[in-house]
Design a protein around this motif. Sequence first.
Motif, PDB file in Angstrom:
ATOM      1  N   GLN A 171      54.041  -5.359 138.984  1.00  0.00           N
ATOM      2  CA  GLN A 171      54.460  -5.724 140.331  1.00  0.00           C
ATOM      3  C   GLN A 171      55.595  -4.781 140.721  1.00  0.00           C
ATOM      4  O   GLN A 171      56.330  -4.318 139.870  1.00  0.00           O
ATOM      5  CB  GLN A 171      54.971  -7.159 140.364  1.00  0.00           C
ATOM      6  N   SER A 172      55.705  -4.519 142.002  1.00  0.00           N
ATOM      7  CA  SER A 172      56.808  -3.649 142.405  1.00  0.00           C
ATOM      8  C   SER A 172      57.808  -4.432 143.255  1.00  0.00           C
ATOM      9  O   SER A 172      57.427  -5.341 143.996  1.00  0.00           O
ATOM     10  CB  SER A 172      56.279  -2.445 143.171  1.00  0.00           C
ATOM     11  N   ARG A 173      59.047  -4.082 143.098  1.00  0.00           N
ATOM     12  CA  ARG A 173      60.110  -4.681 143.902  1.00  0.00           C
ATOM     13  C   ARG A 173      60.839  -3.553 144.621  1.00  0.00           C
ATOM     14  O   ARG A 173      61.289  -2.601 143.979  1.00  0.00           O
ATOM     15  CB  ARG A 173      61.110  -5.445 143.022  1.00  0.00           C
ATOM     16  N   THR A 174      60.922  -3.689 145.929  1.00  0.00           N
ATOM     17  CA  THR A 174      61.595  -2.645 146.696  1.00  0.00           C
ATOM     18  C   THR A 174      63.111  -2.860 146.648  1.00  0.00           C
ATOM     19  O   THR A 174      63.588  -3.975 146.443  1.00  0.00           O
ATOM     20  CB  THR A 174      61.129  -2.672 148.159  1.00  0.00           C
ATOM     21  N   ASN A 175      63.805  -1.761 146.852  1.00  0.00           N
ATOM     22  CA  ASN A 175      65.266  -1.819 146.851  1.00  0.00           C
ATOM     23  C   ASN A 175      65.743  -2.496 148.140  1.00  0.00           C
ATOM     24  O   ASN A 175      65.482  -2.010 149.228  1.00  0.00           O
ATOM     25  CB  ASN A 175      65.818  -0.392 146.754  1.00  0.00           C
ATOM     26  N   ARG A 176      66.443  -3.582 147.994  1.00  0.00           N
ATOM     27  CA  ARG A 176      66.878  -4.344 149.178  1.00  0.00           C
ATOM     28  C   ARG A 176      68.373  -4.207 149.427  1.00  0.00           C
ATOM     29  O   ARG A 176      68.981  -5.083 150.035  1.00  0.00           O
ATOM     30  CB  ARG A 176      66.511  -5.807 148.993  1.00  0.00           C
ATOM     31  N   LEU A 177      68.913  -3.140 148.942  1.00  0.00           N
ATOM     32  CA  LEU A 177      70.359  -2.965 149.041  1.00  0.00           C
ATOM     33  C   LEU A 177      70.850  -3.053 150.487  1.00  0.00           C
ATOM     34  O   LEU A 177      71.887  -3.648 150.769  1.00  0.00           O
ATOM     35  CB  LEU A 177      70.740  -1.597 148.444  1.00  0.00           C
ATOM     36  N   ARG A 178      70.084  -2.491 151.399  1.00  0.00           N
ATOM     37  CA  ARG A 178      70.587  -2.441 152.777  1.00  0.00           C
ATOM     38  C   ARG A 178      70.699  -3.823 153.399  1.00  0.00           C
ATOM     39  O   ARG A 178      71.377  -4.009 154.397  1.00  0.00           O
ATOM     40  CB  ARG A 178      69.735  -1.519 153.641  1.00  0.00           C
ATOM     41  N   TYR A 179      70.000  -4.799 152.834  1.00  0.00           N
ATOM     42  CA  TYR A 179      70.109  -6.153 153.378  1.00  0.00           C
ATOM     43  C   TYR A 179      71.270  -6.937 152.765  1.00  0.00           C
ATOM     44  O   TYR A 179      71.587  -8.027 153.187  1.00  0.00           O
ATOM     45  CB  TYR A 179      68.798  -6.916 153.167  1.00  0.00           C
ATOM     46  N   LEU A 180      71.872  -6.367 151.731  1.00  0.00           N
ATOM     47  CA  LEU A 180      73.013  -7.032 151.104  1.00  0.00           C
ATOM     48  C   LEU A 180      74.238  -6.882 152.009  1.00  0.00           C
ATOM     49  O   LEU A 180      75.074  -7.781 152.091  1.00  0.00           O
ATOM     50  CB  LEU A 180      73.283  -6.401 149.731  1.00  0.00           C
ATOM     51  N   ALA A 181      74.296  -5.754 152.683  1.00  0.00           N
ATOM     52  CA  ALA A 181      75.382  -5.459 153.629  1.00  0.00           C
ATOM     53  C   ALA A 181      76.737  -5.712 152.994  1.00  0.00           C
ATOM     54  O   ALA A 181      77.011  -5.261 151.890  1.00  0.00           O
ATOM     55  CB  ALA A 181      75.162  -6.255 154.900  1.00  0.00           C
ATOM     56  N   GLU A 182      77.555  -6.446 153.679  1.00  0.00           N
ATOM     57  CA  GLU A 182      78.937  -6.658 153.201  1.00  0.00           C
ATOM     58  C   GLU A 182      79.077  -7.986 152.457  1.00  0.00           C
ATOM     59  O   GLU A 182      80.189  -8.420 152.188  1.00  0.00           O
ATOM     60  CB  GLU A 182      79.884  -6.654 154.405  1.00  0.00           C
ATOM     61  N   ARG A 183      77.947  -8.599 152.168  1.00  0.00           N
ATOM     62  CA  ARG A 183      78.054  -9.964 151.658  1.00  0.00           C
ATOM     63  C   ARG A 183      78.615 -10.041 150.242  1.00  0.00           C
ATOM     64  O   ARG A 183      79.162 -11.032 149.830  1.00  0.00           O
ATOM     65  CB  ARG A 183      76.678 -10.635 151.697  1.00  0.00           C
ATOM     66  N   TRP A 184      78.422  -9.003 149.479  1.00  0.00           N
ATOM     67  CA  TRP A 184      78.911  -9.043 148.094  1.00  0.00           C
ATOM     68  C   TRP A 184      79.318  -7.648 147.669  1.00  0.00           C
ATOM     69  O   TRP A 184      78.551  -6.704 147.773  1.00  0.00           O
ATOM     70  CB  TRP A 184      77.817  -9.569 147.168  1.00  0.00           C
ATOM     71  N   LYS A 185      80.531  -7.529 147.215  1.00  0.00           N
ATOM     72  CA  LYS A 185      81.023  -6.237 146.738  1.00  0.00           C
ATOM     73  C   LYS A 185      81.702  -6.440 145.398  1.00  0.00           C
ATOM     74  O   LYS A 185      82.748  -7.093 145.317  1.00  0.00           O
ATOM     75  CB  LYS A 185      82.005  -5.650 147.751  1.00  0.00           C
ATOM     76  N   PRO A 186      81.127  -5.902 144.360  1.00  0.00           N
ATOM     77  CA  PRO A 186      81.756  -6.088 143.039  1.00  0.00           C
ATOM     78  C   PRO A 186      83.023  -5.240 142.931  1.00  0.00           C
ATOM     79  O   PRO A 186      83.084  -4.142 143.487  1.00  0.00           O
ATOM     80  CB  PRO A 186      80.676  -5.606 142.078  1.00  0.00           C
ATOM     81  N   GLU A 187      83.979  -5.761 142.193  1.00  0.00           N
ATOM     82  CA  GLU A 187      85.242  -5.027 142.023  1.00  0.00           C
ATOM     83  C   GLU A 187      85.051  -3.838 141.103  1.00  0.00           C
ATOM     84  O   GLU A 187      84.446  -3.952 140.031  1.00  0.00           O
ATOM     85  CB  GLU A 187      86.295  -5.961 141.428  1.00  0.00           C
ATOM     86  N   GLY A 188      85.541  -2.723 141.515  1.00  0.00           N
ATOM     87  CA  GLY A 188      85.496  -1.532 140.658  1.00  0.00           C
ATOM     88  C   GLY A 188      84.109  -0.945 140.471  1.00  0.00           C
ATOM     89  O   GLY A 188      83.876  -0.177 139.537  1.00  0.00           O
ATOM     90  N   ALA A 189      83.198  -1.340 141.278  1.00  0.00           N
ATOM     91  CA  ALA A 189      81.828  -0.819 141.125  1.00  0.00           C
ATOM     92  C   ALA A 189      81.162  -0.746 142.487  1.00  0.00           C
ATOM     93  O   ALA A 189      81.585  -1.414 143.437  1.00  0.00           O
ATOM     94  CB  ALA A 189      81.028  -1.722 140.192  1.00  0.00           C
ATOM     95  N   SER A 190      80.175   0.071 142.557  1.00  0.00           N
ATOM     96  CA  SER A 190      79.385   0.087 143.794  1.00  0.00           C
ATOM     97  C   SER A 190      77.927  -0.214 143.449  1.00  0.00           C
ATOM     98  O   SER A 190      77.422   0.177 142.380  1.00  0.00           O
ATOM     99  CB  SER A 190      79.498   1.446 144.486  1.00  0.00           C
ATOM    100  N   VAL A 191      77.300  -0.897 144.353  1.00  0.00           N
ATOM    101  CA  VAL A 191      75.899  -1.299 144.104  1.00  0.00           C
ATOM    102  C   VAL A 191      74.980  -0.160 144.546  1.00  0.00           C
ATOM    103  O   VAL A 191      75.057   0.312 145.677  1.00  0.00           O
ATOM    104  CB  VAL A 191      75.544  -2.582 144.890  1.00  0.00           C
ATOM    105  N   LEU A 192      74.137   0.275 143.634  1.00  0.00           N
ATOM    106  CA  LEU A 192      73.191   1.351 143.957  1.00  0.00           C
ATOM    107  C   LEU A 192      71.822   0.803 144.358  1.00  0.00           C
ATOM    108  O   LEU A 192      71.104   1.416 145.140  1.00  0.00           O
ATOM    109  CB  LEU A 192      73.014   2.279 142.750  1.00  0.00           C
ATOM    110  N   ALA A 193      71.480  -0.319 143.776  1.00  0.00           N
ATOM    111  CA  ALA A 193      70.158  -0.893 144.080  1.00  0.00           C
ATOM    112  C   ALA A 193      70.178  -2.389 143.845  1.00  0.00           C
ATOM    113  O   ALA A 193      70.935  -2.892 143.000  1.00  0.00           O
ATOM    114  CB  ALA A 193      69.092  -0.240 143.204  1.00  0.00           C
TER     115      ALA A 193
END
Lengths: 192, 184
Positions: free
Chosen positions: A108-130
């Motif tokens: 099964q394939s899962r598409t990258n949904r990063l753009r829908y995460l928007a500003e809702r969650w930002k981990p400290e000291g890291a950036s979300v790539l996917a």
Amino acid sequence: MEKLARLFAGRVPVHSLRLPERHLPVLSSRSDVPLHRLCLTPPIKAARFLAWKRLPARTTALGPLRCKVACHGVPLMAGVSVSKAETLLAAAPPCHRIPSSRLVSLPQSRTNRLRYLAERWKPEGASVLALFSPIIKGSLLRSALDKQTGSLLCWMNPAPGKGDPFFLLLLSKGGQGGQRTMEWVWLPLPGE
Amino acid sequence: MDKGNRAFGYVIVEEDKGVFQGAVMVTDFRGIPLDFRYTDPVRPTRLERVLYGEALELYLREEILLKNLLKAVEIRPQIWFCRSRDLLAPLTEQGARPVLSIEMTGHGPLEKVGEIQSQGEGGSLLLQADPVSAPLRLTPPEEDRDVEGLLPLLLEAAKTMELVEPFTRMRKALEIVGDEEKRA
């Protein structure tokens, strides 16, 4: 009249006319005229609709339970109830089993949904790539990132089982010496 | 049918370079395939194309491919999905009910999961099926506009699978089958 008749009686010879025999050729107008058909054996081509009407719908066995596959009314997976709706099973078309190993291994394939995460969650000291979702962590056998499409390919365990769905995130973290490292992180879905 | 046996049915009927082919896949709510059926490719001749004209495609799609596929499927799903809206009416006629066409959209996410937005006269609506995706466009057949009754099932399944993804796998499966048959 009678005197005249007596005077000439017997004096008038009567001759018969005899024509010489001649063999005249009789010609017939009949002759053998060759007849040609415009098309000696016209080929007849038929539409194949009747054959198509009987087009078999093929089936393939799936997963480790493929031995349970049958063409006539046996469900593929144990425990799945089969609803024999009249409209669907009015006639059983012939089925063929084909090698299914490659079908079973289709991920099964899962598409990258990063753009829908928007500003809702930002981990400290890291950036979300996917961000990939939803993935049932307990059923995931193997995964691979398709670098061409950016999708995550997921090979799932087909065995029935319960598992909760998760987000799977790829994070880029700042490390020692300014080097960044990649890390996969599971997060439960909101509300789970 | 208990919760563990819930299933969706996905139908594709496609034409590529004059060759028609169809497939049906029934999956559980994790996207695991329970049944997969496909037809042989059908290539109408030029003569048939000329004789039957536009009716040919309709006949092949509906009477030949769809009918045979649906007859072969043994697991009755809760909802049937197709990508092409043209298949909605024939699927309904063949008894594949309820049926929806389902598409990805480029819309921005709606405010919350479960929110729907009507799309006008066509009966389509947008559904925000999960928290991190674009809304899906759902279109019911004209004869049965009741989509809202199906929303609980869709939302439940969207927690554990991508609702549109099985179409991609079916396409790949048909390619694999075609390759295997060419080699055989």
